[in-house]
Design a protein around this motif. Structure first.
Motif, PDB file in Angstrom:
ATOM      1  N   GLN A 146       0.798  -1.235   0.000  1.00 41.90           N
ATOM      2  CA  GLN A 146       0.000   0.000   0.000  1.00 41.90           C
ATOM      3  C   GLN A 146       0.835   1.292   0.000  1.00 41.90           C
ATOM      4  OE1 GLN A 146      -2.505   0.269   3.447  1.00 41.90           O
ATOM      5  NE2 GLN A 146      -4.309   0.808   2.250  1.00 41.90           N
ATOM      6  N   PRO A 147       1.859   1.386   0.884  1.00 41.82           N
ATOM      7  CA  PRO A 147       2.624   2.643   0.926  1.00 41.82           C
ATOM      8  C   PRO A 147       3.370   2.959  -0.372  1.00 41.82           C
ATOM      9  CG  PRO A 147       3.153   1.228   2.814  1.00 41.82           C
ATOM     10  CD  PRO A 147       2.353   0.412   1.866  1.00 41.82           C
ATOM     11  N   TYR A 148       3.542   1.941  -1.225  1.00 40.97           N
ATOM     12  CA  TYR A 148       4.350   2.132  -2.435  1.00 40.97           C
ATOM     13  C   TYR A 148       3.497   2.191  -3.704  1.00 40.97           C
ATOM     14  CZ  TYR A 148       7.528   0.466   1.134  1.00 40.97           C
ATOM     15  OH  TYR A 148       8.199   0.305   2.325  1.00 40.97           O
ATOM     16  N   GLN A 149       2.180   2.195  -3.515  1.00 42.77           N
ATOM     17  CA  GLN A 149       1.281   2.143  -4.667  1.00 42.77           C
ATOM     18  C   GLN A 149       1.198   3.499  -5.366  1.00 42.77           C
ATOM     19  OE1 GLN A 149      -2.150  -0.478  -4.267  1.00 42.77           O
ATOM     20  NE2 GLN A 149      -3.451   1.194  -4.985  1.00 42.77           N
ATOM     21  N   LYS A 235      14.910  -0.784 -12.253  1.00 39.81           N
ATOM     22  CA  LYS A 235      14.467  -0.997 -10.867  1.00 39.81           C
ATOM     23  C   LYS A 235      14.603   0.289 -10.050  1.00 39.81           C
ATOM     24  CE  LYS A 235      15.066  -4.041  -6.878  1.00 39.81           C
ATOM     25  NZ  LYS A 235      14.021  -3.256  -6.247  1.00 39.81           N
ATOM     26  N   ALA A 236      15.733   1.000 -10.237  1.00 39.13           N
ATOM     27  CA  ALA A 236      15.966   2.243  -9.484  1.00 39.13           C
ATOM     28  C   ALA A 236      14.910   3.300  -9.815  1.00 39.13           C
ATOM     29  CB  ALA A 236      17.363   2.778  -9.793  1.00 39.13           C
ATOM     30  N   ILE A 237      14.529   3.391 -11.097  1.00 36.15           N
ATOM     31  CA  ILE A 237      13.509   4.372 -11.493  1.00 36.15           C
ATOM     32  C   ILE A 237      12.180   4.040 -10.826  1.00 36.15           C
ATOM     33  CG2 ILE A 237      12.132   5.226 -13.453  1.00 36.15           C
ATOM     34  CD1 ILE A 237      14.684   4.790 -15.211  1.00 36.15           C
ATOM     35  N   GLY A 245      13.072   2.929  -0.189  1.00 37.54           N
ATOM     36  CA  GLY A 245      14.365   3.420   0.282  1.00 37.54           C
ATOM     37  C   GLY A 245      15.549   2.596  -0.179  1.00 37.54           C
ATOM     38  N   ASN A 246      15.416   1.267  -0.107  1.00 36.14           N
ATOM     39  CA  ASN A 246      16.549   0.374  -0.333  1.00 36.14           C
ATOM     40  C   ASN A 246      16.234  -0.576  -1.478  1.00 36.14           C
ATOM     41  OD1 ASN A 246      18.154  -2.079   0.052  1.00 36.14           O
ATOM     42  ND2 ASN A 246      18.822  -1.131   1.961  1.00 36.14           N
ATOM     43  N   PRO A 247      17.174  -0.821  -2.414  1.00 31.40           N
ATOM     44  CA  PRO A 247      16.857  -1.682  -3.559  1.00 31.40           C
ATOM     45  C   PRO A 247      16.308  -3.069  -3.184  1.00 31.40           C
ATOM     46  CG  PRO A 247      19.016  -0.663  -3.865  1.00 31.40           C
ATOM     47  CD  PRO A 247      18.562  -0.303  -2.490  1.00 31.40           C
ATOM     48  N   VAL A 463      26.331  -3.584  -6.596  1.00 28.52           N
ATOM     49  CA  VAL A 463      26.065  -3.221  -8.002  1.00 28.52           C
ATOM     50  C   VAL A 463      24.904  -2.226  -8.080  1.00 28.52           C
ATOM     51  CG1 VAL A 463      25.152  -4.107 -10.207  1.00 28.52           C
ATOM     52  CG2 VAL A 463      27.043  -5.294  -9.082  1.00 28.52           C
ATOM     53  N   HIS A 464      23.812  -2.514  -7.384  1.00 27.57           N
ATOM     54  CA  HIS A 464      22.641  -1.624  -7.432  1.00 27.57           C
ATOM     55  C   HIS A 464      22.961  -0.254  -6.831  1.00 27.57           C
ATOM     56  CE1 HIS A 464      19.227  -4.110  -8.973  1.00 27.57           C
ATOM     57  NE2 HIS A 464      20.095  -5.075  -8.716  1.00 27.57           N
ATOM     58  N   ASP A 465      23.744  -0.233  -5.758  1.00 30.52           N
ATOM     59  CA  ASP A 465      24.128   1.053  -5.153  1.00 30.52           C
ATOM     60  C   ASP A 465      25.018   1.861  -6.105  1.00 30.52           C
ATOM     61  OD1 ASP A 465      22.676   0.628  -2.880  1.00 30.52           O
ATOM     62  OD2 ASP A 465      24.349  -0.098  -1.669  1.00 30.52           O
ATOM     63  N   ALA A 466      25.982   1.189  -6.726  1.00 28.44           N
ATOM     64  CA  ALA A 466      26.899   1.883  -7.640  1.00 28.44           C
ATOM     65  C   ALA A 466      26.167   2.356  -8.899  1.00 28.44           C
ATOM     66  CB  ALA A 466      28.047   0.952  -8.025  1.00 28.44           C
ATOM     67  N   ARG A 467      25.178   1.585  -9.338  1.00 29.97           N
ATOM     68  CA  ARG A 467      24.437   1.925 -10.556  1.00 29.97           C
ATOM     69  C   ARG A 467      23.616   3.202 -10.382  1.00 29.97           C
ATOM     70  NH1 ARG A 467      23.101   3.656 -14.519  1.00 29.97           N
ATOM     71  NH2 ARG A 467      22.040   2.729 -16.325  1.00 29.97           N
ATOM     72  N   LYS A 468      23.279   3.527  -9.139  1.00 33.32           N
ATOM     73  CA  LYS A 468      22.525   4.775  -8.892  1.00 33.32           C
ATOM     74  C   LYS A 468      23.322   6.006  -9.330  1.00 33.32           C
ATOM     75  CE  LYS A 468      19.734   3.102  -5.014  1.00 33.32           C
ATOM     76  NZ  LYS A 468      19.609   3.076  -3.551  1.00 33.32           N
ATOM     77  N   LYS A 469      24.651   5.880  -9.291  1.00 31.81           N
ATOM     78  CA  LYS A 469      25.515   7.032  -9.613  1.00 31.81           C
ATOM     79  C   LYS A 469      25.824   7.118 -11.111  1.00 31.81           C
ATOM     80  CE  LYS A 469      27.818   6.610  -5.099  1.00 31.81           C
ATOM     81  NZ  LYS A 469      27.573   5.195  -4.740  1.00 31.81           N
TER      82      LYS A 469
END
Length: 590
Positions: A146-149, A235-237, A245-247, A463-469
């Protein structure tokens, strides 16, 4: 390879789902599902919050029935595709089915969106005196999102675009991997055959296999990097739009597990690298008569290991016997998979690598895919996948919406099946040399399940954290991989340059990001569960069956309570890890 021992391996028969890709039954089910979904939307869309509890129960029941048809169609399409991913006609069929089913489910999307808009007090009233209570666990999981809808229009857009977005990239990965060819001594092989050579008795064969894998992965690394970068960015978008907050948070949510429980597991495993993997591989290097093991010798058989090919019938009897010693009922359920054409075991060009159990739908039965090549690990894989299959059969009566077990417990029956098989074989073995070899094999499997999977999880997080940059180059991804592997495997393993490409072939990174910790969760959980079984008074088997039958109706805390186990207790993980340490102690003593 000993062809006689591996002749007559079973192939599945998918006609229990549909007679063929062009059958009238499949066409009819597609039309029925589409029509039912349209009627369903006309009848219920925009009206959910006005329904009485019993009416909402009937709406969800109808939604479940349409889902059963969709599930049957997609199970069939995927299993046909997994059987031969390199046939363009099959690829086309799979994609067409995905598109048609996606279209049908677009008409049904409103149900979960509207469910999340119903007020909590109103929902509590709807449960009172109605059959709706049956679906409470499923509704609770839907409402956890619900909070992410997002708005209904955005949710519809994301749903419809998936087929030309994420799903298309996953298909590109699958078909690329299935189509790769590796050469060893002039013979062309598929990935599963070359990976199998990494456990050959011959050091030279292992090295050639590893170098061939590294060469082909290296030649294709730009494509795999593009797939990885695109999916991580996608996924990040979406996470950003949903305010996640977290991938890994959405994975924890769908696994029905608290992030702090996973953090505790991950921290406990990483803290134990020195006492588990580092220590074991140092011991193994000593046995192999070297100072350091090359990475291709990590899973090498010990010098005294029996390298005979285990026939399919022997593998079947070994697993069913071990299951039967725990519970005759478990063995009988497992036997059904062998008496019926529910298993596809042979290695074929284009076939999906690895192994899986597909639950299909409650009105049918699961199917198992293996790439059986006759070594001890393949017997353990059979025990593992059969555990999944039996679990899926037992949970099936819960129905389409409630049968699915959260991933954290989905690995319980499979790992427990492996444990039963291993303990049964170990009990029968009296020769100390053979016992040591068996224990070493088990330790290596556990390190692959616990240490390696947590290292995979750590790799994904980085990988997911680095890909944000920024977009990551193949070298950047390779460096993250090498860092994580050095930390987890320790100083006794020598990693060569081409090893930087070995992240390429792990399907979980692509199919289901952050899934991998479920294996470590399952292994540690089963270690704790097995300890309870060994000390148990009567009744453990009944409790175990009740846990499997529950499917997705209960969370891990409720499922483990009858065994006095609690995964949210940090000490729980140390208990599971100490079992592996105990095995290493025993090997040293032998």
């Amino acid at each position: 390879m000993n062809n006689t021992a591996l002749s007559n391996l079973p192939e599945w028969d998918l006609t229990d789902l549909y007679p063929s890709r062009t059958s009238a039954e499949l066409k009819e089910d597609l039309e029925t599902a589409a029509e039912d979904a349209r009627h369903f939307a006309e009848h219920y869309k925009g009206k959910l919050s006005d329904l009485a509890g019993q009416e909402l129960y009937l709406a969800i029941s109808t939604f479940e029935e349409i889902g059963e048809l969709q599930g049957r169609i997609m199970s069939y399409a995927y299993l046909v595709y997994a059987g031969n991913m390199s046939d363009p006609e099959i690829g086309k069929f799979f994609q067409t089915m995905q598109e048609k089913v996606n279209e049908i489910s677009t008409d049904l999307l409103f149900l979960t969106l509207e469910l999340n808009k119903i007020d909590e007090t109103k929902l509590a009233e709807m449960y009172e005196g109605s059959s709706l209570k049956k679906y409470e666990p499923w509704i609770r999981n839907v409402r956890a999102l619900q909070p992410y809808q997002l708005s209904d229009e955005l949710e519809k857009l994301l749903h419809e675009k998936d087929i030309a977005g994420r799903s298309a990239w996953v298909r590109l990965f699958d078909e690329t991997i299935a189509g790769l060819k590796f050469e060893v001594d002039g013979e062309e092989m598929a990935s599963q055959q070359v990976l199998h050579l990494l456990s050959s008795k011959e050091s030279d064969v292992r090295k050639k296999a590893a170098k061939s894998l590294g060469k082909v992965f290296g030649e294709n690394v730009r494509l795999f990097s593009l797939v990885t970068n695109t999916l991580a960015k996608d996924k990040a978008i979406e996470d950003d739009w949903r305010n996640v907050g977290n991938p890994a948070d959405m994975r924890h949510l769908s696994n029905q597990v608290e992030p702090e429980v996973v953090d505790a597991l991950s921290a406990a495993v990483q803290a134990s690298y020195p006492s588990l993997s580092h220590r074991y591989y140092t011991l193994k290097a000593k046995w192999m008569g070297v100072e350091k093991l090359d990475y291709w010798d990590r899973n090498a058989p010990l010098p005294e290991e029996d390298d005979r090919i285990i026939s399919w019938n022997e593998a079947r009897d070994t697993v069913l016997d071990a299951y039967g010693r725990f519970s005759p009922e478990l063995s009988e359920l497992g036997r059904k998979f062998f008496e019926n054409p529910w298993i596809d075991a042979a290695v074929r060009p284009g076939k999906s690598p690895g192994a899986f159990a597909h639950p299909t739908v409650p009105s049918a039965h699961p199917y198992l895919l293996l790439n059986y090549q006759g070594n001890t690990r393949d017997v353990m894989t059979l025990a593992h996948e059969l555990g999944h299959g039996v679990h899926q059969v037992l949970a099936g009566p819960q129905g389409g919406l409630l049968a699915d077990t959260p991933l954290t417990l989905a690995e319980t029956a499979s790992v427990f099946g492996e444990q039963l098989t291993f303990r049964s074989l170990l009990e029968k073995e009296t020769d100390p040399v053979k016992r040591r070899v068996m224990l070493a094999g088990k330790v290596e499997d556990m390190l692959n399940t616990v240490v390696r999977q947590i290292a995979f999880y750590e790799f994904e997080k980085r990988v997911h954290d680095a890909r944000k940059k920024e977009e990551l180059s193949p070298d950047q991804i390779g460096k993250i991989w090498m860092d994580v592997q050095k930390e987890s495997l320790g100083p006794a393993i020598r990693l060569h340059d081409e090893y930087q490409y070995f992240w390429c072939y792990i399907p979980h990174f692509i199919h289901s990001p952050f899934y991998v910790y479920a294996y470590a969760f399952g292994d540690c959980l089963v270690n704790a569960l097995y300890a309870v079984y060994q000390d148990a008074e009567e009744g453990f088997q009944e409790k175990y069956f009740e846990m499997l039958k529950a499917g997705g109706t209960l969370r891990h805390k409720e499922l483990l309570a009858p065994f006095n186990l609690d995964a949210s207790d940090p000490a729980f993980w140390s208990k599971g890890l100490s079992v592996i340490e105990g095995f290493i102690d025993e090997i040293e003593a032998l």
